[in-house]
Design a protein around this motif. Structure first.
Motif, mmCIF file in Angstrom:
data_model
loop_
_atom_site.group_PDB
_atom_site.id
_atom_site.type_symbol
_atom_site.label_atom_id
_atom_site.label_comp_id
_atom_site.label_asym_id
_atom_site.label_seq_id
_atom_site.Cartn_x
_atom_site.Cartn_y
_atom_site.Cartn_z
ATOM 1 N N GLN A 154 11.117 30.279 5.077
ATOM 2 C CA GLN A 154 11.933 29.422 5.941
ATOM 3 C C GLN A 154 11.059 28.642 6.926
ATOM 4 O OE1 GLN A 154 12.581 32.610 5.098
ATOM 5 N NE2 GLN A 154 14.704 33.180 5.597
ATOM 6 N N LEU A 155 10.014 29.302 7.433
ATOM 7 C CA LEU A 155 9.086 28.633 8.351
ATOM 8 C C LEU A 155 8.392 27.460 7.663
ATOM 9 C CD1 LEU A 155 7.394 28.455 10.980
ATOM 10 C CD2 LEU A 155 5.879 30.197 9.998
ATOM 11 N N LEU A 156 7.865 27.700 6.467
ATOM 12 C CA LEU A 156 7.159 26.648 5.741
ATOM 13 C C LEU A 156 8.107 25.533 5.294
ATOM 14 C CD1 LEU A 156 4.666 28.810 3.636
ATOM 15 C CD2 LEU A 156 4.237 27.572 5.763
ATOM 16 N N ASP A 157 9.314 25.914 4.896
ATOM 17 C CA ASP A 157 10.315 24.897 4.534
ATOM 18 C C ASP A 157 10.648 24.011 5.732
ATOM 19 O OD1 ASP A 157 10.401 25.884 1.980
ATOM 20 O OD2 ASP A 157 12.305 26.946 2.207
ATOM 21 N N SER A 158 10.765 24.631 6.908
ATOM 22 C CA SER A 158 11.058 23.874 8.128
ATOM 23 C C SER A 158 9.937 22.894 8.438
ATOM 24 C CB SER A 158 11.264 24.820 9.314
ATOM 25 O OG SER A 158 12.347 25.708 9.085
ATOM 26 N N CYS A 159 8.701 23.343 8.248
ATOM 27 C CA CYS A 159 7.549 22.468 8.481
ATOM 28 C C CYS A 159 7.588 21.271 7.539
ATOM 29 C CB CYS A 159 6.252 23.252 8.288
ATOM 30 S SG CYS A 159 5.926 24.478 9.577
ATOM 31 N N GLN A 160 7.938 21.514 6.284
ATOM 32 C CA GLN A 160 7.977 20.424 5.309
ATOM 33 C C GLN A 160 9.030 19.390 5.682
ATOM 34 O OE1 GLN A 160 8.893 21.635 1.297
ATOM 35 N NE2 GLN A 160 8.039 19.776 0.418
ATOM 36 N N LEU A 174 18.215 21.863 8.231
ATOM 37 C CA LEU A 174 17.392 20.864 8.898
ATOM 38 C C LEU A 174 17.479 19.487 8.252
ATOM 39 C CD1 LEU A 174 14.083 22.741 9.789
ATOM 40 C CD2 LEU A 174 15.727 21.746 11.376
ATOM 41 N N LYS A 175 17.618 19.459 6.925
ATOM 42 C CA LYS A 175 17.645 18.182 6.214
ATOM 43 C C LYS A 175 18.808 17.297 6.651
ATOM 44 C CE LYS A 175 15.344 19.762 1.981
ATOM 45 N NZ LYS A 175 15.491 19.977 0.515
ATOM 46 N N SER A 176 19.832 17.895 7.243
ATOM 47 C CA SER A 176 21.022 17.132 7.630
ATOM 48 C C SER A 176 20.846 16.391 8.944
ATOM 49 C CB SER A 176 22.225 18.084 7.755
ATOM 50 O OG SER A 176 22.435 18.805 6.561
ATOM 51 N N PHE A 177 19.698 16.594 9.630
ATOM 52 C CA PHE A 177 19.522 16.031 10.968
ATOM 53 C C PHE A 177 18.448 14.954 10.966
ATOM 54 C CE2 PHE A 177 21.686 19.934 11.671
ATOM 55 C CZ PHE A 177 22.372 19.795 12.870
ATOM 56 N N ASN A 178 18.795 13.770 11.489
ATOM 57 C CA ASN A 178 17.797 12.731 11.675
ATOM 58 C C ASN A 178 17.118 12.910 13.028
ATOM 59 O OD1 ASN A 178 19.477 11.572 13.681
ATOM 60 N ND2 ASN A 178 20.550 10.320 12.162
ATOM 61 N N LEU A 179 16.161 12.034 13.333
ATOM 62 C CA LEU A 179 15.378 12.191 14.554
ATOM 63 C C LEU A 179 16.251 12.153 15.805
ATOM 64 C CD1 LEU A 179 12.638 12.433 15.940
ATOM 65 C CD2 LEU A 179 12.441 9.929 15.860
ATOM 66 N N MET A 180 17.217 11.263 15.839
ATOM 67 C CA MET A 180 18.093 11.174 17.006
ATOM 68 C C MET A 180 18.905 12.459 17.183
ATOM 69 S SD MET A 180 20.980 8.289 17.903
ATOM 70 C CE MET A 180 19.732 7.001 17.815
ATOM 71 N N GLN A 181 19.386 13.006 16.075
ATOM 72 C CA GLN A 181 20.163 14.244 16.135
ATOM 73 C C GLN A 181 19.290 15.431 16.531
ATOM 74 O OE1 GLN A 181 21.609 13.821 12.121
ATOM 75 N NE2 GLN A 181 23.691 13.322 12.809
ATOM 76 N N LEU A 182 18.049 15.443 16.052
ATOM 77 C CA LEU A 182 17.110 16.499 16.454
ATOM 78 C C LEU A 182 16.853 16.435 17.956
ATOM 79 C CD1 LEU A 182 14.502 16.251 13.558
ATOM 80 C CD2 LEU A 182 16.137 18.112 13.910
#
Length: 354
Positions: A211-217, A316-324
């Motif tokens: 999950q950590l590595l997936d988040s980094c990607q 995480l894939k569902s969030f763009n930079l503004m949402q992050l």
């Protein structure tokens, strides 16, 4: 006003409760003119007589007589930082004598007693969590003799209110490494992920490495910065991202790393419903990082909602930079309702106005 704070241990020993108490002591003195003297509960430690300008005394024995012998005569209050496990030697052990010692000290010196419950004694059996029946007797008695009861978890608040029959103040933990005056936007930060904390952060790498590595990607992270006691990690396990093991760092260095990193990752699955009492999570929030938990943590009682105040890797894939950025802002705003200043006000009012 002079008070005593009772803690399991203090630096140089790694202890989140000790760090919390030191920060609190500094703020009590700075904003409320309340001076702290520390009593360290655990025995067999090498104790500096002065830490950060505060007097420190070790408890010579676990008896009422020993406690009363080191209790200063010119104090007006006691803050007991109680987290169960450091005060016990085993699952069948409980410091019943401590209740008697505190009662005797309160009576002898007309003292106020504030008990901060950082933990309640939980037994875990497979998927079940329940209160340790023996150790809970001490916690219940401490709550009943206290002038004021506080806690940092809504889950603990519910139990304590059931025991006492009245409301108990719950205030989530503050960051023990400091609070910056301002935070840069996510877009202006380095492509770095922070993993921070004590040795228990090994759960990130043991249980949640994928999950950590997936988040980094997903976030385009190029570097994982591990801060804390060395875990002897293997860089070959971190394909596609650079691992930097920082070891222990002074608070100023940790703050700077957090302010220049995009996200922080933690595995708090061991404590469901307890995210508000994580000082690591608090540090992520106040430094404007995107807080990422390995999985959903049901901490709505502390005002924390998934996808609003923190994220989980598979979404995480569902969030763009503004949402992050919105998530990081929400987390920062949540923190500021109970920052160090707000926490300290509650302790000070408990000591002054009862």
């Amino acid at each position: 006003m002079k008070i005593v704070q009772i803690v399991p241990r203090l630096p140089p020993y790694t202890d989140g409760v000790g760090d919390y108490a030191l920060r609190l002591a500094e703020q009590l003195l700075k904003e409320h003119n309340i001076t702290t003297q520390f009593i360290v509960f655990q025995q067999g430690l090498e104790i500096e007589p002065i830490i950060n300008g505060f007097s420190v005394t070790g408890l010579p024995a676990h008896t009422s007589e020993a406690f009363l012998s080191v209790l200063p005569k010119d104090i007006e209050g006691i803050i007991l930082h109680y987290s169960n496990y450091p005060y016990m030697r085993g699952k069948l052990d409980a410091p019943f004598w401590l209740v008697e010692a505190l009662q005797a000290g309160m009576k002898r010196h007309s003292l106020k007693l504030v008990v901060m419950f950082h933990e309640l004694p939980i037994l875990k059996f497979k998927a079940l969590n329940f209160l340790n029946p023996i150790q809970s007797l001490v916690s219940r008695r401490l709550a009943k003799i206290a002038t004021t009861v506080l806690t940092d978890s809504a889950r603990f608040q519910t139990v304590l209110e059931q025991w006492l029959g009245h409301s108990v103040t719950c205030i989530p933990d503050f960051s023990t490494i400091g609070e910056p005056s301002s935070v840069p936007s996510i877009a202006d930060r380095d492509r770095r992920m922070i993993v921070f904390g004590g040795a228990d952060r090994h759960r990130v790498y043991k249980n949640s490495l994928k999950q950590l590595l997936d988040s980094c990607q997903v976030l385009g992270i190029e570097e994982i910065c591990d801060i804390g006691k060395s875990l002897n990690l293997s860089s070959s396990d971190f394909k596609g991202v650079r691992l930097v093991e920082m070891g222990f760092q002074p608070n100023e260095a940790v703050c700077e790393l957090m302010l220049t990193s995009k996200a922080g990752f933690l595995d708090y699955s061991r404590f469901p419903g307890g995210l508000g009492k994580s000082s690591v999570f608090a540090a992520f929030c106040v430094h404007g990082l995107i807080p990422i938990c390995s999985q959903y943590n049901p901490s709505e009682g502390d005002g924390l909602e998934m996808n609003k105040h923190y994220l989980v890797p598979n979404q995480l894939k569902s969030f763009n930079l503004m949402q992050l950025q919105t998530v990081a802002n929400n987390a920062n705003k949540w923190y500021n309702y109970h920052n160090l200043t707000e926490n300290t006000k509650i302790f000070a009012s408990s000591l002054f106005f009862l």
